[in-house]
Scaffold this motif. Structure first.
Motif, PDB file in Angstrom:
ATOM      1  N   ARG A 167     -69.078  19.548-152.348  1.00  0.00           N
ATOM      2  CA  ARG A 167     -69.937  18.822-151.423  1.00  0.00           C
ATOM      3  C   ARG A 167     -71.246  18.364-152.062  1.00  0.00           C
ATOM      4  N   LEU A 184     -76.407  26.166-148.724  1.00  0.00           N
ATOM      5  CA  LEU A 184     -75.108  26.214-148.056  1.00  0.00           C
ATOM      6  C   LEU A 184     -74.821  27.623-147.552  1.00  0.00           C
ATOM      7  N   ALA A 227     -69.722  24.365-152.492  1.00  0.00           N
ATOM      8  CA  ALA A 227     -71.004  23.702-152.751  1.00  0.00           C
ATOM      9  C   ALA A 227     -70.852  22.599-153.790  1.00  0.00           C
ATOM     10  N   GLN A 230     -73.866  20.116-152.911  1.00  0.00           N
ATOM     11  CA  GLN A 230     -74.976  20.730-152.186  1.00  0.00           C
ATOM     12  C   GLN A 230     -75.429  21.978-152.917  1.00  0.00           C
TER      13      GLN A 230
END
Length: 260
Positions: free
Chosen positions: A238, A245, A235, A240
């Motif tokens: 990325r 996720l 996470a 995110q």
């Protein structure tokens, strides 16, 4: 979270498996798929899945390290195991040219037989590749149209290699390797470009404990309870939110293995 690959038949879990599973539950791991790596380990994995039917599923297959053991009897045994409803994939199968515990010819024979079995049974394959990308990819490409699904377990390769697998409509399994700043640069770069609907996570316990977890695992033994460390690292890479996720990855996993 769902751990798609944990070697719970490993002797390092024999003394305290119930405690290991309870710690995993408390850490938010809602299901674990136990990896079958040989005829014996696959038989034991099925027994575990039947012992904990609300929590465990398993795979059945022969790891390339044990490819020399593949014969008519073991092939029949794996085929019988793979037909059981608790078995959600054929494998761990593939090629490993790093340590060459089995000769190349025998690895190829064993891998191809399991690809054919997965195609016959219409179950996904749980794949292993190390230092054998070209030969592995060539054989997988030949069988991929007949396979229900394919996940490259414990992917540690490059972005270019990952894109080749994605072109074959494969899923990618990410382990604690992604947490290792000493050797995970290629993997972290690849993870940035991995389509969300092709991502799954795993511990490969008792191997590959995430390096940054504290306190460090006793005797360096990885456990499914550390799956959150893999998720959080992915996470962060990325950029995110981890909960979103986790929901996406769980959905991917349930659909792939038919766990819903």
């Amino acid at each position: 979270m769902i751990d798609i690959g944990a070697n719970l038949t490993n002797q390092r879990f024999h003394a305290d498996l119930d405690a290991v599973l309870e710690r995993a539950r408390q850490a938010g791991v809602c299901r674990i798929i136990v990896t079958g790596t040989s005829e014996r380990a696959s038989t034991e994995a099925l027994a575990l899945a039947r012992r904990y039917p609300d929590y465990l599923r398993c795979t059945a297959g022969v790891h390339p390290h044990d490819a020399s053991s593949w014969n008519e009897a073991s092939a029949a045994a794996i085929a019988q195991l793979a037909r059981q409803p608790e078995v959600v994939a054929v494998g761990e199968c593939g090629l490993d040219y790093n340590r060459m515990f089995s000769p190349e010819r025998e690895q190829l024979r064993c891998f191809e037989a399991q690809l054919a079995l997965a195609a016959e049974l219409q179950k996904p394959v749980f794949l292993h590749e190390r230092d054998a990308h070209d030969a592995f990819f060539a054989l997988l490409k030949q069988y991929r149209p007949a396979l229900k699904g394919a996940v490259v377990h414990c992917f540690t390769g490059t972005l270019a290699q990952m894109r080749e697998y994605l072109d074959l409509d494969c899923h990618i399994g990410i382990t604690g390797w992604v947490c290792d700043e000493r050797r995970g640069d290629d993997l972290r770069e690849a993870v940035k470009h991995l389509p969300l609907d092709r991502l799954m996570i795993e511990t490969d316990a008792p191997y590959l404990p995430p390096r940054h977890v504290r306190p460090k695992p006793a005797a360096n033994r990885n456990e499914p309870m550390y799956l959150g460390a893999v998720l959080e690292t992915v996470a962060a890479i990325r950029a995110q939110p981890a909960p979103a996720l986790a929901a996406q990855v769980r959905g991917n996993t349930e659909a792939f293995f038919g766990l819903r």
